[in-house]
Design an enzyme around this catalytic site. Sequence first.
Site, PDB file in Angstrom:
ATOM      1  N   LYS A 131       0.859  -1.207   0.000  1.00 43.40           N
ATOM      2  CA  LYS A 131       0.000   0.000   0.000  1.00 43.40           C
ATOM      3  C   LYS A 131       0.889   1.249   0.000  1.00 43.40           C
ATOM      4  O   LYS A 131       0.673   2.171  -0.778  1.00 43.40           O
ATOM      5  CB  LYS A 131      -0.883   0.018   1.238  1.00 43.40           C
ATOM      6  CG  LYS A 131      -1.508   1.375   1.552  1.00 43.40           C
ATOM      7  CD  LYS A 131      -2.357   1.397   2.791  1.00 43.40           C
ATOM      8  CE  LYS A 131      -1.608   1.678   4.053  1.00 43.40           C
ATOM      9  NZ  LYS A 131      -1.280   3.073   4.331  1.00 43.40           N
ATOM     10  N   ASN A 132       1.917   1.247   0.846  1.00 44.31           N
ATOM     11  CA  ASN A 132       2.722   2.465   1.011  1.00 44.31           C
ATOM     12  C   ASN A 132       3.720   2.708  -0.106  1.00 44.31           C
ATOM     13  O   ASN A 132       4.437   3.709  -0.083  1.00 44.31           O
ATOM     14  CB  ASN A 132       3.418   2.451   2.377  1.00 44.31           C
ATOM     15  CG  ASN A 132       2.404   2.624   3.499  1.00 44.31           C
ATOM     16  OD1 ASN A 132       1.234   2.925   3.237  1.00 44.31           O
ATOM     17  ND2 ASN A 132       2.826   2.410   4.721  1.00 44.31           N
TER      18      ASN A 132
ATOM     19  N   CYS B  76      -4.611  12.242  12.142  1.00 48.71           N
ATOM     20  CA  CYS B  76      -5.350  10.974  12.186  1.00 48.71           C
ATOM     21  C   CYS B  76      -5.158  10.415  13.593  1.00 48.71           C
ATOM     22  O   CYS B  76      -4.540  11.048  14.448  1.00 48.71           O
ATOM     23  CB  CYS B  76      -4.814  10.014  11.133  1.00 48.71           C
ATOM     24  SG  CYS B  76      -3.208   9.362  11.545  1.00 48.71           S
TER      25      CYS B  76
ATOM     26  N   ARG C 234       0.421  14.551  12.251  1.00 48.97           N
ATOM     27  CA  ARG C 234       0.857  14.305  10.865  1.00 48.97           C
ATOM     28  C   ARG C 234       1.052  15.592  10.053  1.00 48.97           C
ATOM     29  O   ARG C 234       0.460  15.789   9.011  1.00 48.97           O
ATOM     30  CB  ARG C 234      -0.126  13.385  10.144  1.00 48.97           C
ATOM     31  CG  ARG C 234      -0.571  12.148  10.881  1.00 48.97           C
ATOM     32  CD  ARG C 234       0.476  11.083  11.066  1.00 48.97           C
ATOM     33  NE  ARG C 234       0.907  10.469   9.846  1.00 48.97           N
ATOM     34  CZ  ARG C 234       0.302   9.413   9.275  1.00 48.97           C
ATOM     35  NH1 ARG C 234      -0.782   8.915   9.823  1.00 48.97           N
ATOM     36  NH2 ARG C 234       0.773   8.892   8.173  1.00 48.97           N
TER      37      ARG C 234
ATOM     38  N   ASP D 255       5.200   0.712  11.676  1.00 49.48           N
ATOM     39  CA  ASP D 255       3.978   0.065  11.174  1.00 49.48           C
ATOM     40  C   ASP D 255       3.849  -1.390  11.624  1.00 49.48           C
ATOM     41  O   ASP D 255       2.824  -2.018  11.388  1.00 49.48           O
ATOM     42  CB  ASP D 255       3.914   0.128   9.647  1.00 49.48           C
ATOM     43  CG  ASP D 255       3.707   1.550   9.184  1.00 49.48           C
ATOM     44  OD1 ASP D 255       3.851   1.797   7.969  1.00 49.48           O
ATOM     45  OD2 ASP D 255       3.420   2.422  10.025  1.00 49.48           O
TER      46      ASP D 255
ATOM     47  N   ARG E 134      -8.540  -0.521   4.622  1.00 49.38           N
ATOM     48  CA  ARG E 134      -7.700   0.473   3.941  1.00 49.38           C
ATOM     49  C   ARG E 134      -6.364  -0.124   3.543  1.00 49.38           C
ATOM     50  O   ARG E 134      -5.737   0.346   2.592  1.00 49.38           O
ATOM     51  CB  ARG E 134      -7.450   1.665   4.879  1.00 49.38           C
ATOM     52  CG  ARG E 134      -8.667   2.532   5.122  1.00 49.38           C
ATOM     53  CD  ARG E 134      -8.241   3.773   5.877  1.00 49.38           C
ATOM     54  NE  ARG E 134      -7.000   4.268   5.315  1.00 49.38           N
ATOM     55  CZ  ARG E 134      -6.020   4.807   6.060  1.00 49.38           C
ATOM     56  NH1 ARG E 134      -6.154   4.902   7.365  1.00 49.38           N
ATOM     57  NH2 ARG E 134      -4.924   5.240   5.505  1.00 49.38           N
TER      58      ARG E 134
END
Length: 422
Positions: A22-23, A116, A121, A307, A399
Amino acid sequence: MDQFLITGTGRISGEVTISGAKNAALPLLAAMILAETPTTLHNVPSLQDVTTLIKLISGMGIVISKEGNTVTCNTKTIDSFYAPYDLVKTMRASILVLGPLLARFGEAEVSLPGGCAIGSRPVDQHLQAFEAMGAEIIVENGYVKAKAPKGGKLIGCEYSFDMVTVGGTENVIMAAALAKGTTRLENCAREPEVVDLANMLVAMGAKIDGIGTANMTIEGVESLHGCEYSVVPDRIETGSYLAGALMTEGDVLTKHTRPELLLPVLKKFEAMGAVITTGEDWIRAQMKGRPLPVDIRTQPHPGFPTDMQAQLMAVCCLADGTSTIIENIFENRYMHVPELERMGANIKVDGHTAIVKGVEKFEAAPVMATDLRASMSLVMAAATAEGKSLIDRIYHIDRGYEDVENKLRGLGVKIERVSNKD
Ligand code: EPZ
């Protein structure tokens, strides 16, 4: 809102195929904006965040579409440089369109992403770097309005990031690729996803030295052409599933991945007693007995990835001893702690430090997902607990984990998606 109903089987074992990261997919999609001719991107995971970014890019008049795990993009018909709040607020990585729009078209109006669950952020590093490249940046009414200097081209500069920032590094190398002259960057992020982006930019004709190091030199070129590229495998998804083996004396084989992407994580798994074997595109974790306690401090790559902090905490909760976790990257990344405590974990948080006293097992309980990676730590904990656990707000997990139910079922987890009325 969807929930997961998980019946603990006490064992997480089997084979799972890892998706594209995803990243990496998100910055690679943003980089497609830079190409004058069509681009094709393979191994793009089917995730909510990817759908949102594709919607945002097509809202600019760009022809972009996804068939299966392949995205094609043609920027010829672009007619707006605007990224609206209603999309950016659901997917903060949308800020990554700012650099490409500014570099290629000399202007952009992108909503500030906002914070978030895990932290505020900010994007100050991104904006300071663009100003150093001659851009005029105005922040008003929640939007960043950016304009390239007269002549419409950014100017190469020397810039050192105040702290290591993945998104900041990505935004700035995309902008520098089309700037006039040379840009020298210091204190860059070295994450595999940053490397993947730099490699795709080179495939598009960019001139970048120092890829994978903290200091990169980018020599601006006149234009960038399309290319055919494939997203790097997801090291965090890989580590998340392997962690399940450590929690249940399991045996998990992750395929279509690469061991060198997550060496700091594999080292910790071995320190906890797992037997890790690897091949070019696979990693196997086998576990006998309870995990051993470890001390972890999250750091920018090649340190232990933030993460993976929540997922490793779930393993530490079952360790035979006390572990210490220090979260150095985000100011509020312990939202999973009270939820794990509801499942019987023994965790004490003091600022950035969490002391985890291992317990024999988790207890089934209703819990709530608070952010993407926390959701996976709760799913794994529920899979090891006897009885049924209901996990609320699992839109977080959609997500970032492609086809998560089927992959977990393939590892022996009894899981079903239910939706509650509210
Ligand atoms: C990327 O976020 C990832 N997201 C995050 O993954 C990951 O946790 C993070 O990098 C760190 O590895 C994507 O790639 C889409 P940062 P990013 O800029 O780029 C501060 C997940 O779970 N900072 O490296 O937003 C910032 O507040 C997500 O997949 C500034 O102060 O992270 C943070 O404390 C979560 N000013 C630290 O730097 C800035 O201008 C690292 O942030 C930029 C960042």
